[in-house]
Design an enzyme around this catalytic site. Sequence first.
Site, PDB file in Angstrom:
ATOM      1  CG  LEU A 110       8.144  -4.936  -4.441  1.00  0.00           C
ATOM      2  CD1 LEU A 110       7.638  -3.670  -3.749  1.00  0.00           C
ATOM      3  CD2 LEU A 110       8.797  -5.858  -3.419  1.00  0.00           C
ATOM      4  CG  ASP A 111       4.705 -10.956  -4.123  1.00  0.00           C
ATOM      5  OD1 ASP A 111       3.685 -10.604  -3.523  1.00  0.00           O
ATOM      6  OD2 ASP A 111       5.726 -11.352  -3.548  1.00  0.00           O
ATOM      7  CG  MET A 112      -1.409  -8.190  -6.702  1.00  0.00           C
ATOM      8  SD  MET A 112      -2.769  -8.923  -7.640  1.00  0.00           S
ATOM      9  CE  MET A 112      -3.173 -10.325  -6.591  1.00  0.00           C
ATOM     10  CB  SER A 114       5.256  -7.762  -1.795  1.00  0.00           C
ATOM     11  OG  SER A 114       5.410  -9.149  -1.526  1.00  0.00           O
TER      12      SER A 114
END
Length: 253
Positions: A110-112, A114
Site C-alpha cells: 500500500l502506498d505511504m 494509503s
Amino acid sequence: MSEPGPPGSGERLQKVLAAAGVASRRHVEEMVLDGRILINGRPARIGQRVRADVDVVEVDGAVISLRSDLVHYLLNKAAGVVSTASDPQGRPTVLDGLPPEPRVYPVGRLDMDSEGLLLLSNDGDLARRIMHPSAGCEKEYLVAVEGRISAGALRSLRDGVELSDGPSAPARVSSPQRGLLRVVLTEGRNRQVRRMCAAVGLTVTRLVRTRIGPLRDSQLGPGEWRDLTQAELRALEVAVGGGSPPWDTSAHR
C-alpha cells in the site's frame, strides 16, 4: 522437487492436517477416502506419512502449508507508514511493532498515504501465489474522492482506463454514497486506484483497503496487527490454490 522421504519417515497425514487446522483427524480420513487430498499429485492413503520440508499436500486443489515455522500477520496499515522492510529516509515501516523473529515481509504494498489491510508473512510460496495475476486474488478498497462521480466515470473504471503502463483490467466499481467509491481489483500495480481515479477526473482524498481475498477485519485499529487464524489461512490457500501442480504435465501435452 526433492524425492519423498523413506518409508516410515515424517508424520501421519491426519495429524499434520489437523495441526494445520484443515479438519479433525477423523474428518481428514473421510476426505482421504473421498479423494479430496493429494500428496505430490497422487491420491493420499489413510495413515500415509508426510514430511513438511519435502511433500506437497493439496486439499480440494489448494496447496496446504505444513511448515511449523511459517507465520502470517494481518496489519491495518496507518497512513504515513511505508510498506517496506526498511526505509533509508527513516520513515516508519510496516515492520515496526511486529516481532523481530521470524522475519516477515509485506505481501504486496500500500502506498505511504494509503491505509488498510496488509498481509505480512515469511511464506514466500504463498506470497507469490497471492501476487501472481493468474490467482485473481481480489483486493477491495473504499475510496473518498473529490469531483463528480458520473455514470460515465463509473463505466470507464469498470471497463478499464488507459494508464501509463497499459490499460487497467476490468474492475468492480460502485458508488455507495456521494463522494465515495468501492473498488475491487485483481491487479496490483503501483498506485493503481489513485491513477485510475485521476484518469476519469477524480482526486483521491483517502484510500482504505478493506479486503484481501477472503480476509477482512473491521475491528483492527490503525497500526494494529494480529496472527491469521487457521480458518483464514485455509480460506486464503483455497482462494489462491488453483492451477495444475508442477509435476502435472497434462496441461502441456
